[in-house]
Write a protein that holds these residues in place. Structure first.
Motif, PDB file in Angstrom:
ATOM      1  N   HIS A   1       5.830  19.795  26.766  1.00  0.00           N
ATOM      2  CA  HIS A   1       6.172  18.387  26.575  1.00  0.00           C
ATOM      3  C   HIS A   1       5.231  17.711  25.573  1.00  0.00           C
ATOM      4  CE1 HIS A   1       8.492  17.927  30.644  1.00  0.00           C
ATOM      5  NE2 HIS A   1       8.834  18.996  29.971  1.00  0.00           N
ATOM      6  N   THR A   2       4.051  18.308  25.357  1.00  0.00           N
ATOM      7  CA  THR A   2       3.096  17.752  24.393  1.00  0.00           C
ATOM      8  C   THR A   2       3.631  17.853  22.971  1.00  0.00           C
ATOM      9  OG1 THR A   2       1.269  18.346  25.849  1.00  0.00           O
ATOM     10  CG2 THR A   2       0.718  17.931  23.556  1.00  0.00           C
TER      11      THR A   2
ATOM     12  N   SER B   1      -0.025  14.512  22.928  1.00  0.00           N
ATOM     13  CA  SER B   1       0.970  14.566  21.851  1.00  0.00           C
ATOM     14  C   SER B   1       0.487  15.414  20.688  1.00  0.00           C
ATOM     15  CB  SER B   1       1.307  13.157  21.346  1.00  0.00           C
ATOM     16  OG  SER B   1       2.266  13.228  20.297  1.00  0.00           O
TER      17      SER B   1
ATOM     18  N   LYS C   1       6.245  12.706  26.943  1.00  0.00           N
ATOM     19  CA  LYS C   1       6.480  13.191  28.318  1.00  0.00           C
ATOM     20  C   LYS C   1       7.867  13.792  28.518  1.00  0.00           C
ATOM     21  CE  LYS C   1       3.409   9.613  30.220  1.00  0.00           C
ATOM     22  NZ  LYS C   1       3.356   8.741  29.031  1.00  0.00           N
ATOM     23  N   SER C   2       8.580  14.079  27.435  1.00  0.00           N
ATOM     24  CA  SER C   2       9.876  14.745  27.541  1.00  0.00           C
ATOM     25  C   SER C   2       9.809  16.064  26.791  1.00  0.00           C
ATOM     26  CB  SER C   2      10.994  13.863  26.958  1.00  0.00           C
ATOM     27  OG  SER C   2      10.798  13.682  25.563  1.00  0.00           O
ATOM     28  N   ALA C   3      10.635  17.008  27.205  1.00  0.00           N
ATOM     29  CA  ALA C   3      10.645  18.319  26.565  1.00  0.00           C
ATOM     30  C   ALA C   3      11.323  18.224  25.201  1.00  0.00           C
ATOM     31  CB  ALA C   3      11.373  19.334  27.434  1.00  0.00           C
TER      32      ALA C   3
ATOM     33  N   ASN D   1       1.061  21.834  27.651  1.00  0.00           N
ATOM     34  CA  ASN D   1       2.417  21.672  28.170  1.00  0.00           C
ATOM     35  C   ASN D   1       3.386  21.540  27.008  1.00  0.00           C
ATOM     36  OD1 ASN D   1       4.852  20.452  29.332  1.00  0.00           O
ATOM     37  ND2 ASN D   1       3.612  20.114  31.161  1.00  0.00           N
TER      38      ASN D   1
ATOM     39  N   LYS E   1      10.264  12.281  18.944  1.00  0.00           N
ATOM     40  CA  LYS E   1      10.604  12.547  20.340  1.00  0.00           C
ATOM     41  C   LYS E   1       9.817  11.619  21.263  1.00  0.00           C
ATOM     42  CE  LYS E   1       8.439  15.703  22.680  1.00  0.00           C
ATOM     43  NZ  LYS E   1       8.047  15.100  23.969  1.00  0.00           N
TER      44      LYS E   1
ATOM     45  N   THR F   1       5.703  17.191  19.936  1.00  0.00           N
ATOM     46  CA  THR F   1       6.420  15.957  19.599  1.00  0.00           C
ATOM     47  C   THR F   1       7.019  16.068  18.207  1.00  0.00           C
ATOM     48  OG1 THR F   1       4.739  14.788  20.910  1.00  0.00           O
ATOM     49  CG2 THR F   1       6.214  13.433  19.574  1.00  0.00           C
TER      50      THR F   1
END
Length: 595
Positions: free
Chosen positions: A346-347, A318, A367-369, A344, A364, A349
């Motif tokens: 997704h990191t 994160s 683990k989500s985009a 990534n 956010k 936030t």
């Protein structure tokens, strides 16, 4: 104990997270029955049984690390408590802490709380800059925070002596580290007792003393830990100022309460060696951090691929990005630049918070985009329904979602003209939660009307869409022209996209003059061709506003101690030096650009 948190009023369109998740289908429903807030660990609980394996590592240079166990930190905090007691600090005293980042600050902070005093972290004197300005700053904080004692090291001693002269506060010097001692008997407290005075300025530069209770801190640190799924395998890396909410509550208190490792460096160290900060994740496997958007821009400018050879960011889970509006393009560039090292997208936030709600409000999901939408700028006026537009088109802005409430018992909604509005309509962001501060000190210049029954009116413009918060800008940093509202953040984003000049070197300020609404762009770029391009782009994209472009020396853009631009202070200086609203200012704040 304060009143239980109401979940909203009649007819209010709001989003309330369900317990156990950070999303769900709770948006738009009538508020559920009120329940008691869950009991959370206090921020001092870790002191009674510190995890011996957990470490606080501090780097003075970004390469070497000085490690202190949480157990040793707890013993030093007890030593600080004993030192304060011996030197006449009493329960209820408001204690300004001018202590350098590192274990000594943590010991002083918790030492004050242990004896029932109230810590108020303050920035240390800057290595460069006017000592007189710092003296005025310190005197103002002593007055606004109604401080009784100033704890400081030798670097701030002479200034502190001058600042407390003719005032009621006294100076308590600290030399070296606090001795490690056996646990002291902690002073008892109630949930709604004052625990922390957090100084907040924002873009106006007007200092406010935010009163944070023990319950505020307990609830918010617990919510952050739950949101980021912090566990024993995690390590939090931080370079943020320890005297501001994001650095203190995010970078120090939350990981301490969660008994996880901390890797810390001072802001000056990060500026000198941003690659050293990245090594926290690439070499030492830190997993969590938080920083403002401009820090990502700074890293992209200063760090090349050769500086991070061998780094592995695959465990980095994160990168909380907040404190200012998050830019989608910056996040994407950062992910692309360091993707080869395993970073990534997704990191990333994105999050929203403010000192008036202790720290975090929304964020956010892990683990989500990150989600962003493109909207027509003309639809971003308060009370207007947001209209989506095609990406890349003129007059279209990409706005990043700041996610959903991090506290399952909190409530976020939007109001315009005193009434709640449906999703997709722009208005002022309102928050109600157990983390909403008690209020400001009685000497803070800003009205306390922002607080009422655990609710705060944030002053930020935004809208809700599918249960997620999208922040547009500050109402105080906007102007209205022919029924359309322009925000400073939008001007910054347009100029970055079209000229390549980022927020580190450029700040736009909006305000009203006798000649009508105006844009003042203050930039540290002096190339005539770029200044001309800036003016041309402003004329094209912001018709109806008087435009002034001004070039200044490096380091001349006014910023808060956390790095945010002091837009209102710069506008006030500009307006003072301008007799008709169009003439270029005559002081050293800005120089009229040759165009």
């Amino acid at each position: 104990m304060r009143d239980r948190v109401d979940r909203g009023g009649h007819g209010r369109h709001h989003y309330r997270a369900r317990r156990g998740d950070h999303g769900g289908d709770g948006y738009g429903a009538e508020p559920s029955e009120v329940t008691e807030e869950p009991t959370c660990p206090t921020v001092t609980q870790w002191l009674t049984a510190p995890v011996r394996e957990a470490k606080y590592s501090f780097s003075p240079d970004g390469t070497s690390w000085q490690k202190t166990s949480h157990k040793d930190l707890a013993e030093q905090a007890n030593g600080a408590a004993s030192y304060f007691t011996l030197n006449g600090v009493r329960p209820g005293d408001r204690v300004g802490l001018i202590v350098e980042a590192g274990p000594n600050f943590i010991a002083a902070f918790f030492g004050a709380i242990l004896i029932g005093a109230i810590p108020a972290p303050i920035a240390t004197p800057p290595p460069f800059g006017s000592s007189n300005n710092y003296l005025l700053y310190l005197r103002n904080l002593i007055h606004v925070g109604q401080l009784d004692i100033i704890v400081c090291g030798e670097t701030a001693r002479s200034t502190a002596d001058l600042a407390t002269d003719a005032l009621t506060a006294r100076v308590l010097p600290v030399q070296g580290s606090f001795d490690k001692t056996a646990p002291v008997e902690p002073h008892g407290f109630a949930n709604d007792d004052l625990c922390l005075i957090q100084f907040s300025s924002g873009s106006s530069g007007t200092n406010r003393a935010v009163h944070i209770s023990h319950q505020n801190l307990a609830v918010n640190t617990q919510a952050i830990a739950h949101w980021l799924e912090l566990g024993r395998g995690d390590s939090w890396a931080t370079w943020l100022p320890h005297y501001h909410d994001m650095g203190l509550i995010g970078g120090i208190l939350t990981p301490l309460v969660s008994s996880i490792d901390i890797m810390a460096m001072a802001p000056q160290t990060f500026i000198k060696n941003p690659a050293g900060w990245l090594s926290c994740f690439g070499e030492y496997e830190a997993t969590v951090t938080a920083c403002p958007n401009f820090a990502l821009d700074f890293i992209l400018r200063r760090v090349n691929s050769n500086m991070v050879l061998g780094h592995d960011y695959s465990r980095w889970k994160s990168l909380v990005c907040g404190a200012e509006r998050v830019d989608h393009q910056t996040m994407t560039k950062f992910a692309n630049r360091f993707g080869v090292q395993g970073f990534n997208i997704h990191t990333c936030t994105p999050a929203y918070g403010l000192a008036e709600s202790t720290l975090a409000v929304t964020g956010k999901k892990l683990k989500s985009a990150p989600r962003s939408i493109t909207v027509r700028a003309s639809s971003l006026s308060p009370g207007s329904q947001v209209h989506l537009g095609p990406a890349g088109a003129d007059e279209v802005r990409a706005i990043v979602s700041c996610g959903q409430p991090v506290d399952p018992n909190s409530c976020v909604w939007i109001e315009h003209d005193g009434h709640s509005v449906p999703e997709g309509v722009v208005g002022e962001v309102h928050v109600k939660a157990a983390s909403v501060a008690v209020g400001y000190s009685s000497t803070s210049r800003e009205s306390t009307n922002r607080f009422e029954g655990g609710k705060v009116n944030t002053g930020d413009a935004g809208f809700l869409l599918q249960g997620e918060l999208f922040v547009v800008g500050r109402f105080g940093d906007s102007v209205k022209v022919r029924g359309r509202t322009f925000f400073s953040e939008d001007v910054d984003a347009v100029l970055f996209r079209l000229t390549g000049v980022d927020s580190h070197n450029l700040v736009s300020i909006l305000g009203d003059t006798p000649s009508g609404p105006a844009i003042l762009v203050v930039t540290e770029v002096r190339e005539v061709s770029i200044l001309t391009d800036i003016r041309n782009q402003l004329t094209t994209h912001f018709a109806g506003l008087t435009i002034q472009v001004a070039a200044v020396d490096k380091g001349s853009i006014m910023r808060t101690t956390s790095g945010k631009p002091r837009r209102r202070a710069m506008w006030d200086a500009y307006a003072t030096d301008t007799t008709d609203g169009n003439s270029p200012p005559s002081t050293s704040l800005v120089e009229a650009a040759e165009t």
